[in-house]
Design an enzyme around this catalytic site. Structure first.
Site, PDB file in Angstrom:
ATOM      1  N   ARG A   1     -23.325  53.897  34.002  1.00  0.00           N
ATOM      2  CA  ARG A   1     -23.003  54.496  32.700  1.00  0.00           C
ATOM      3  C   ARG A   1     -21.626  54.004  32.275  1.00  0.00           C
ATOM      4  O   ARG A   1     -20.731  53.882  33.114  1.00  0.00           O
ATOM      5  CB  ARG A   1     -22.947  56.034  32.803  1.00  0.00           C
ATOM      6  CG  ARG A   1     -24.264  56.678  33.202  1.00  0.00           C
ATOM      7  CD  ARG A   1     -25.256  56.713  32.044  1.00  0.00           C
ATOM      8  NE  ARG A   1     -26.540  57.254  32.445  1.00  0.00           N
ATOM      9  CZ  ARG A   1     -27.579  56.532  32.866  1.00  0.00           C
ATOM     10  NH1 ARG A   1     -27.485  55.217  32.950  1.00  0.00           N
ATOM     11  NH2 ARG A   1     -28.709  57.100  33.215  1.00  0.00           N
TER      12      ARG A   1
ATOM     13  N   LYS B   1     -31.361  51.124  23.763  1.00  0.00           N
ATOM     14  CA  LYS B   1     -32.342  50.531  24.677  1.00  0.00           C
ATOM     15  C   LYS B   1     -33.547  50.030  23.880  1.00  0.00           C
ATOM     16  O   LYS B   1     -34.131  50.766  23.091  1.00  0.00           O
ATOM     17  CB  LYS B   1     -32.764  51.628  25.645  1.00  0.00           C
ATOM     18  CG  LYS B   1     -33.561  51.170  26.804  1.00  0.00           C
ATOM     19  CD  LYS B   1     -33.326  52.136  27.945  1.00  0.00           C
ATOM     20  CE  LYS B   1     -34.414  52.075  28.964  1.00  0.00           C
ATOM     21  NZ  LYS B   1     -34.027  52.741  30.206  1.00  0.00           N
TER      22      LYS B   1
ATOM     23  N   ARG C   1     -37.853  54.727  35.865  1.00  0.00           N
ATOM     24  CA  ARG C   1     -37.437  54.854  37.260  1.00  0.00           C
ATOM     25  C   ARG C   1     -37.368  56.337  37.643  1.00  0.00           C
ATOM     26  O   ARG C   1     -37.178  57.197  36.801  1.00  0.00           O
ATOM     27  CB  ARG C   1     -36.054  54.216  37.449  1.00  0.00           C
ATOM     28  CG  ARG C   1     -36.076  52.733  37.063  1.00  0.00           C
ATOM     29  CD  ARG C   1     -34.951  51.955  37.687  1.00  0.00           C
ATOM     30  NE  ARG C   1     -33.644  52.443  37.319  1.00  0.00           N
ATOM     31  CZ  ARG C   1     -32.545  52.203  38.044  1.00  0.00           C
ATOM     32  NH1 ARG C   1     -32.634  51.528  39.163  1.00  0.00           N
ATOM     33  NH2 ARG C   1     -31.380  52.659  37.648  1.00  0.00           N
TER      34      ARG C   1
HETATM   35  P1  ATP Z   1     -30.984  53.971  34.418  1.00  0.00           P
HETATM   36  O1  ATP Z   1     -29.651  53.529  33.955  1.00  0.00           O
HETATM   37  O2  ATP Z   1     -30.959  54.776  35.650  1.00  0.00           O
HETATM   38  O3  ATP Z   1     -32.002  52.874  34.423  1.00  0.00           O
HETATM   39  P2  ATP Z   1     -32.418  55.043  32.171  1.00  0.00           P
HETATM   40  O4  ATP Z   1     -32.203  56.328  31.436  1.00  0.00           O
HETATM   41  O5  ATP Z   1     -32.286  53.785  31.405  1.00  0.00           O
HETATM   42  O6  ATP Z   1     -31.409  55.060  33.344  1.00  0.00           O
HETATM   43  P3  ATP Z   1     -35.146  54.306  33.022  1.00  0.00           P
HETATM   44  O7  ATP Z   1     -35.893  54.876  34.167  1.00  0.00           O
HETATM   45  O8  ATP Z   1     -34.847  52.855  33.017  1.00  0.00           O
HETATM   46  O9  ATP Z   1     -33.814  55.163  32.898  1.00  0.00           O
HETATM   47  O10 ATP Z   1     -35.953  54.651  31.710  1.00  0.00           O
HETATM   48  C1  ATP Z   1     -36.412  55.953  31.440  1.00  0.00           C
HETATM   49  C2  ATP Z   1     -35.560  56.583  30.340  1.00  0.00           C
HETATM   50  O11 ATP Z   1     -35.578  55.745  29.184  1.00  0.00           O
HETATM   51  C3  ATP Z   1     -36.087  57.914  29.850  1.00  0.00           C
HETATM   52  O12 ATP Z   1     -35.535  58.963  30.607  1.00  0.00           O
HETATM   53  C4  ATP Z   1     -35.663  57.969  28.390  1.00  0.00           C
HETATM   54  O13 ATP Z   1     -34.337  58.432  28.269  1.00  0.00           O
HETATM   55  C5  ATP Z   1     -35.653  56.511  27.989  1.00  0.00           C
HETATM   56  N1  ATP Z   1     -36.899  56.105  27.310  1.00  0.00           N
HETATM   57  C6  ATP Z   1     -38.172  56.564  27.451  1.00  0.00           C
HETATM   58  N2  ATP Z   1     -39.023  55.912  26.659  1.00  0.00           N
HETATM   59  C7  ATP Z   1     -38.295  54.999  25.981  1.00  0.00           C
HETATM   60  C8  ATP Z   1     -38.606  54.027  25.012  1.00  0.00           C
HETATM   61  N3  ATP Z   1     -39.837  53.813  24.582  1.00  0.00           N
HETATM   62  N4  ATP Z   1     -37.558  53.285  24.531  1.00  0.00           N
HETATM   63  C9  ATP Z   1     -36.295  53.455  24.956  1.00  0.00           C
HETATM   64  N5  ATP Z   1     -35.947  54.349  25.876  1.00  0.00           N
HETATM   65  C10 ATP Z   1     -36.932  55.128  26.394  1.00  0.00           C
END
Ligand code: ATP
Length: 317
Positions: free
Chosen positions: A312, A179, A114
């Protein structure tokens, strides 16, 4: 280059001469391609004098036939390398390709999250998957859609041996605080008339290490202790998505609200909701029948929705 990889993917030793004959090229050309494979795709190839070349880890590449078993009506394009499967899906819509259809890739060089964030997408380790749907005049069909996709991804992961996969509003799939999958919906057209929505899904499948992710993460392999066949997982994801999308279409999001809440890892937890420079402190109550977040803020329940919001856990939670 991928022809060479196809010869090596069994994980056995192959002599330079045999590879050269199979490809119709010289041994030194084979050597060059092998170096290219290592540099470009980050693969490790063992070279043993007298035996030849062997991939450090056997590889299963994506296979459209295996992925399509449960959803023959969803044509599949598979790319060895692409900027982002969502970007390619949007270009295909632009070219007039008829939805539904799927775009998958072995790797993404500009995988996206995102708000311009990057999604780490190494070659042949994970799933990078975009499903395109056409939506005709049905704002209702968009309500809570990204949460519905989360449910389908979570169920596919559970079937793949990750029983603790759960959801984080709005559309992350986590195991504990790590994640394992990300979801990015992108829309083109007029949501009140005819539009196309791209359901972009990245799932960490066999990834065991990366220096590209700056938050806690995990993968199916790390959780289950086994190599996971990405074709089987993609086929399972197809059938979960088809079933959940059908339910969403017939019942609306309200029919899935309770199930989503029951799988929300942060129910009842104190959180900060971040909206640009603003931060709201509250306690998660759940979601409403359109998928918006219900948060108790200073004793009063408030509802929040929109693509720019991030949740968060509070440090004191
Ligand atoms: P939000 O809570 O706003 O969704 P988020 O950090 O989960 O925050 P996303 O846009 O959903 O944001 O995902 C992008 C983020 O996920 C990246 O900034 C990085 O921190 C993390 N990311 C990138 N690649 C991967 C991956 N392959 N597996 C897990 N996390 C990843």
């Amino acid at each position: 280059m991928l022809t060479l990889l196809n010869l090596l993917k069994d994980g056995r030793f192959h002599s330079g001469q045999a590879l050269g004959v199979a490809l119709g090229i010289s041994r030194s050309a084979v050597w060059k391609q092998l170096q290219h494979l290592e540099a470009e795709l980050g693969l490790t190839i063992h070279k043993v004098r007298g035996r030849g070349y062997q991939l450090a880890d056997p590889l299963t590449l994506l296979d459209a036939e295996k992925i399509a078993v449960s959803t023959p009506g969803w044509p599949i394009s598979i790319f060895d390398s692409i900027d982002s499967t969502n970007a390619e899906a949007l270009r295909a819509v632009d070219r007039g390709q008829t939805a539904p259809f799927l775009v998958l890739a072995e790797r993404q060089v500009s995988g996206r999250g995102r708000r311009g964030r990057k999604w780490a997408s190494p070659f042949a380790e994970n799933l990078y998957y975009s499903l395109v749907l056409r939506i005709d005049g049905g704002m209702r069909r968009l309500e809570g859609l990204s949460l519905v996709v989360g449910l389908a991804v979570m169920q596919a992961l559970r079937k793949a041996g990750v029983p603790d996969a759960g959801l984080k509003w709005p559309n992350d799939v986590l195991v504990g605080d790590k994640k394992i999958a990300g979801i990015l919906l992108e829309l083109v057209g007029d949501p009140a008339d005819v539009c196309h929505v791209v359901l972009g899904i990245g799932i960490n499948v066999n990834m065991q290490a990366t220096d590209e992710v700056d938050q806690r993460w995990t993968s199916v392999r790390l959780e289950s202790g086994r190599i996971c066949d990405r074709n089987v997982l993609a086929a399972e994801l197809n059938s979960q998505l088809r079933a959940y999308l059908q339910r969403h279409e017939s019942e609306g999001f309200s029919g899935l609200q309770a199930e989503w809440e029951a799988n929300h890892l942060w129910q009842g937890r104190p959180v900060s909701l971040i909206a640009g420079v603003n931060q709201i402190e509250g306690v998660v109550q759940g979601i409403d029948n359109q998928g918006a977040l219900r948060l108790k803020v200073n004793g009063v329940e408030k509802v929040f929705s929109g693509g720019e919001l991030s949740l968060r856990l509070r440090d004191d939670s």
